[in-house]
Scaffold this motif. Structure first.
Motif, PDB file in Angstrom:
ATOM      1  N   GLU A  39       0.993  -1.300  -0.056  1.00 28.74           N
ATOM      2  CA  GLU A  39       0.125   0.114   0.016  1.00 28.74           C
ATOM      3  C   GLU A  39       0.819   1.320  -0.020  1.00 28.74           C
ATOM      4  N   ALA A  40       1.866   1.298   0.919  1.00 33.36           N
ATOM      5  CA  ALA A  40       2.816   2.451   0.790  1.00 33.36           C
ATOM      6  C   ALA A  40       3.678   2.654  -0.503  1.00 33.36           C
ATOM      7  N   LYS A  41       4.091   1.556  -1.119  1.00 36.66           N
ATOM      8  CA  LYS A  41       4.445   1.633  -2.402  1.00 36.66           C
ATOM      9  C   LYS A  41       3.456   2.155  -3.388  1.00 36.66           C
ATOM     10  N   ALA A  42       2.497   1.748  -3.272  1.00 32.58           N
ATOM     11  CA  ALA A  42       1.348   2.068  -4.294  1.00 32.58           C
ATOM     12  C   ALA A  42       1.036   3.826  -4.175  1.00 32.58           C
ATOM     13  N   ALA A  43       1.109   4.088  -2.968  1.00 29.46           N
ATOM     14  CA  ALA A  43       0.794   5.553  -2.794  1.00 29.46           C
ATOM     15  C   ALA A  43       2.089   6.493  -3.096  1.00 29.46           C
ATOM     16  N   LEU A  44       3.156   5.691  -2.919  1.00 29.69           N
ATOM     17  CA  LEU A  44       4.756   6.472  -3.363  1.00 29.69           C
ATOM     18  C   LEU A  44       4.492   6.366  -4.865  1.00 29.69           C
ATOM     19  N   ASP A  48       4.151  10.133  -7.475  1.00 26.60           N
ATOM     20  CA  ASP A  48       5.028  10.394  -8.463  1.00 26.60           C
ATOM     21  C   ASP A  48       3.850  11.025  -9.624  1.00 26.60           C
ATOM     22  N   GLU A  49       2.556  10.617  -9.790  1.00 29.65           N
ATOM     23  CA  GLU A  49       1.858  11.100 -10.855  1.00 29.65           C
ATOM     24  C   GLU A  49       1.121  12.663 -10.414  1.00 29.65           C
ATOM     25  N   ILE A  50       1.299  13.058  -9.434  1.00 29.33           N
ATOM     26  CA  ILE A  50       0.670  14.199  -8.869  1.00 29.33           C
ATOM     27  C   ILE A  50       1.695  15.478  -8.911  1.00 29.33           C
ATOM     28  N   ASP A  51       1.091  16.440  -9.275  1.00 29.13           N
ATOM     29  CA  ASP A  51       1.794  17.735  -9.564  1.00 29.13           C
ATOM     30  C   ASP A  51       2.211  18.359  -8.147  1.00 29.13           C
ATOM     31  N   GLU A  52       3.347  18.664  -8.054  1.00 21.42           N
ATOM     32  CA  GLU A  52       4.089  19.029  -6.693  1.00 21.42           C
ATOM     33  C   GLU A  52       3.357  20.179  -5.992  1.00 21.42           C
ATOM     34  N   ASP A  53       2.586  21.070  -6.824  1.00 20.83           N
ATOM     35  CA  ASP A  53       1.809  22.144  -6.369  1.00 20.83           C
ATOM     36  C   ASP A  53       0.521  21.849  -5.909  1.00 20.83           C
ATOM     37  N   THR A  54      -0.167  20.456  -6.009  1.00 20.12           N
ATOM     38  CA  THR A  54      -1.288  20.066  -5.758  1.00 20.12           C
ATOM     39  C   THR A  54      -1.459  20.223  -4.097  1.00 20.12           C
ATOM     40  N   THR A  55      -2.581  20.678  -3.708  1.00 20.31           N
ATOM     41  CA  THR A  55      -2.967  20.794  -2.328  1.00 20.31           C
ATOM     42  C   THR A  55      -3.316  19.323  -1.922  1.00 20.31           C
ATOM     43  N   MET A  56      -2.308  18.928  -0.997  1.00 17.35           N
ATOM     44  CA  MET A  56      -2.469  17.510  -0.350  1.00 17.35           C
ATOM     45  C   MET A  56      -2.753  17.414   1.056  1.00 17.35           C
ATOM     46  N   TYR A  57      -3.304  16.441   1.670  1.00 14.50           N
ATOM     47  CA  TYR A  57      -3.735  16.149   2.966  1.00 14.50           C
ATOM     48  C   TYR A  57      -3.285  14.931   3.429  1.00 14.50           C
ATOM     49  N   TYR A  69       4.146  18.420  -0.505  1.00 19.76           N
ATOM     50  CA  TYR A  69       4.474  17.277  -1.242  1.00 19.76           C
ATOM     51  C   TYR A  69       5.774  16.630  -0.875  1.00 19.76           C
ATOM     52  N   ASP A  70       6.769  17.336  -0.478  1.00 19.59           N
ATOM     53  CA  ASP A  70       7.943  16.837  -0.277  1.00 19.59           C
ATOM     54  C   ASP A  70       7.891  16.305   1.204  1.00 19.59           C
ATOM     55  N   GLU A  71       7.004  16.640   1.949  1.00 19.28           N
ATOM     56  CA  GLU A  71       6.949  16.086   3.506  1.00 19.28           C
ATOM     57  C   GLU A  71       6.088  14.887   3.236  1.00 19.28           C
ATOM     58  N   ALA A  72       5.295  14.836   2.494  1.00 18.10           N
ATOM     59  CA  ALA A  72       4.340  13.628   2.264  1.00 18.10           C
ATOM     60  C   ALA A  72       5.398  12.464   1.371  1.00 18.10           C
ATOM     61  N   GLU A  73       6.106  13.046   0.324  1.00 20.96           N
ATOM     62  CA  GLU A  73       7.048  11.969  -0.272  1.00 20.96           C
ATOM     63  C   GLU A  73       8.164  11.287   0.766  1.00 20.96           C
TER      64      GLU A  73
END
Length: 131
Positions: A39-44, A48-57, A69-73
């Motif tokens: 699951e963690a690999k799939a999320a990672l 990679d497919e998400i733009d770094e400027d996308t708002t993430m939670y 983005y960097d923190e999540a990665e």
């Protein structure tokens, strides 16, 4: 049959049963860690497919908290590394328990006069991991 066994054989049989329970516990833990790792690999990979400027939670208990983005990665990469180590450790533990089980099984067979080596099932059941 257990009531007719010599005390040493009864003790070995109990050790076998304990090892079988341990093997099942380790196997379950390994399966859970492998699932979490996948699951963690799939999320990672998805990250990679998400733009770094996308708002993430990210989920923190019952809340969703905005994250960078960097923190999540970094968090996901660390989680993958930790889970890979956990799976590797559990694999080694599983192999050790299997080896102990086979050795003990052979001792018990020799004690009971079977002396037939480690080919058949343990008295009263299957080896660890058998379902």
């Amino acid at each position: 049959m257990q009531g007719n066994l010599p005390p040493e054989a009864q003790e070995k049989l109990e050790e076998l049963q304990d090892l079988q329970e341990t093997a099942q516990t380790v196997s379950t833990q390994k399966q859970q860690a492998e699932t979490q790792l996948n699951e963690a690999k799939a999320a990672l990979e998805e990250l990679d497919e998400i733009d770094e400027d996308t708002t993430m939670y990210r989920e923190v208990g019952e809340l969703l908290v905005q994250t960078e983005y960097d923190e999540a990665e970094d968090d996901l990469s660390e989680k993958v590394d930790n889970l890979e180590l956990r799976v590797e450790t559990l694999q080694k533990q599983e192999e050790r328990v299997q080896e102990q089980f086979e050795d003990l099984q052979q001792e018990l067979q020799e004690m009971l006069g079977g002396g037939g080596g480690a080919g058949g099932p343990a008295p009263g059941g299957m080896g660890p991991g058998g379902a």
